[in-house]
Motif scaffolding. Structure first.
Motif, mmCIF file in Angstrom:
data_model
loop_
_atom_site.group_PDB
_atom_site.id
_atom_site.type_symbol
_atom_site.label_atom_id
_atom_site.label_comp_id
_atom_site.label_asym_id
_atom_site.label_seq_id
_atom_site.Cartn_x
_atom_site.Cartn_y
_atom_site.Cartn_z
ATOM 1 N N THR A 4 0.854 -1.187 0.000
ATOM 2 C CA THR A 4 0.000 0.000 0.000
ATOM 3 C C THR A 4 0.892 1.240 0.000
ATOM 4 O O THR A 4 2.117 1.140 0.042
ATOM 5 C CB THR A 4 -0.896 0.030 1.255
ATOM 6 N N LYS A 5 0.253 2.402 0.025
ATOM 7 C CA LYS A 5 0.987 3.669 0.094
ATOM 8 C C LYS A 5 1.794 3.768 1.385
ATOM 9 O O LYS A 5 2.814 4.443 1.431
ATOM 10 C CB LYS A 5 0.020 4.854 0.036
ATOM 11 N N GLU A 6 1.334 3.086 2.418
ATOM 12 C CA GLU A 6 1.982 3.160 3.727
ATOM 13 C C GLU A 6 3.114 2.155 3.891
ATOM 14 O O GLU A 6 3.878 2.237 4.854
ATOM 15 C CB GLU A 6 0.947 2.946 4.845
ATOM 16 N N SER A 40 7.794 5.577 3.677
ATOM 17 C CA SER A 40 6.673 4.880 3.042
ATOM 18 C C SER A 40 6.755 5.125 1.539
ATOM 19 O O SER A 40 7.443 6.052 1.084
ATOM 20 C CB SER A 40 5.342 5.409 3.570
ATOM 21 N N LEU A 41 6.060 4.321 0.782
ATOM 22 C CA LEU A 41 6.019 4.525 -0.663
ATOM 23 C C LEU A 41 5.498 5.917 -0.975
ATOM 24 O O LEU A 41 6.029 6.613 -1.839
ATOM 25 C CB LEU A 41 5.135 3.460 -1.327
ATOM 26 N N GLU A 42 4.490 6.346 -0.239
ATOM 27 C CA GLU A 42 3.911 7.668 -0.461
ATOM 28 C C GLU A 42 4.934 8.779 -0.205
ATOM 29 O O GLU A 42 5.046 9.723 -0.983
ATOM 30 C CB GLU A 42 2.682 7.866 0.427
ATOM 31 N N GLU A 43 5.692 8.651 0.876
ATOM 32 C CA GLU A 43 6.713 9.654 1.182
ATOM 33 C C GLU A 43 7.802 9.686 0.113
ATOM 34 O O GLU A 43 8.233 10.757 -0.323
ATOM 35 C CB GLU A 43 7.346 9.374 2.548
ATOM 36 N N CYS A 45 7.567 8.789 -3.013
ATOM 37 C CA CYS A 45 7.017 9.362 -4.241
ATOM 38 C C CYS A 45 6.933 10.879 -4.132
ATOM 39 O O CYS A 45 7.239 11.590 -5.095
ATOM 40 C CB CYS A 45 5.648 8.770 -4.547
ATOM 41 N N ASP A 51 3.686 10.363 -8.886
ATOM 42 C CA ASP A 51 2.298 10.058 -8.526
ATOM 43 C C ASP A 51 2.274 8.694 -7.839
ATOM 44 O O ASP A 51 2.499 7.668 -8.478
ATOM 45 C CB ASP A 51 1.435 10.046 -9.785
ATOM 46 N N VAL A 52 2.007 8.682 -6.543
ATOM 47 C CA VAL A 52 2.036 7.436 -5.780
ATOM 48 C C VAL A 52 1.035 6.427 -6.325
ATOM 49 O O VAL A 52 1.302 5.221 -6.332
ATOM 50 C CB VAL A 52 1.817 7.688 -4.269
ATOM 51 N N ASN A 53 -0.109 6.878 -6.810
ATOM 52 C CA ASN A 53 -1.109 5.943 -7.339
ATOM 53 C C ASN A 53 -0.614 5.254 -8.604
ATOM 54 O O ASN A 53 -0.873 4.065 -8.810
ATOM 55 C CB ASN A 53 -2.425 6.673 -7.593
ATOM 56 N N LEU A 56 2.119 2.742 -7.488
ATOM 57 C CA LEU A 56 1.456 1.615 -6.830
ATOM 58 C C LEU A 56 0.769 0.721 -7.858
ATOM 59 O O LEU A 56 0.828 -0.510 -7.761
ATOM 60 C CB LEU A 56 0.453 2.139 -5.804
#
Length: 69
Positions: A4-6, A40-43, A45, A51-53, A56
């Motif tokens: 996930t993003k987290e 995290s992946l979100e951080e 990105c 774009d994290v989405n 992912l």
């Protein structure tokens, strides 16, 4: 494992080190950097302006393709 993003970069790479190839194709060339492991992946990105989405989605596509083999 569900990514996930987290999910942290370290968790992802411990789960499947081949994900590093996807991340590098997206523009994350600091995969081995000690500080990135806890992000995290979100951080990660956000730091790289990605774009994290989209990242992912590429990771999930890789995982689905891997399952089909």
């Amino acid at each position: 494992m569900e990514i996930t993003k987290e999910t942290t970069m370290g968790e992802m790479l411990a789960y499947d080190e081949k994900i590093a190839y996807i991340l590098m194709q997206e523009g994350m060339h600091c995969i081995g950097c000690p500080s990135s492991i806890g992000e995290s992946l979100e951080e990660a990105c956000m730091v790289h302006g990605l774009d994290v989405n989209a990242v992912l989605a590429d990771i999930h596509h890789y995982e689905e393709t891997k399952k089909q083999k």
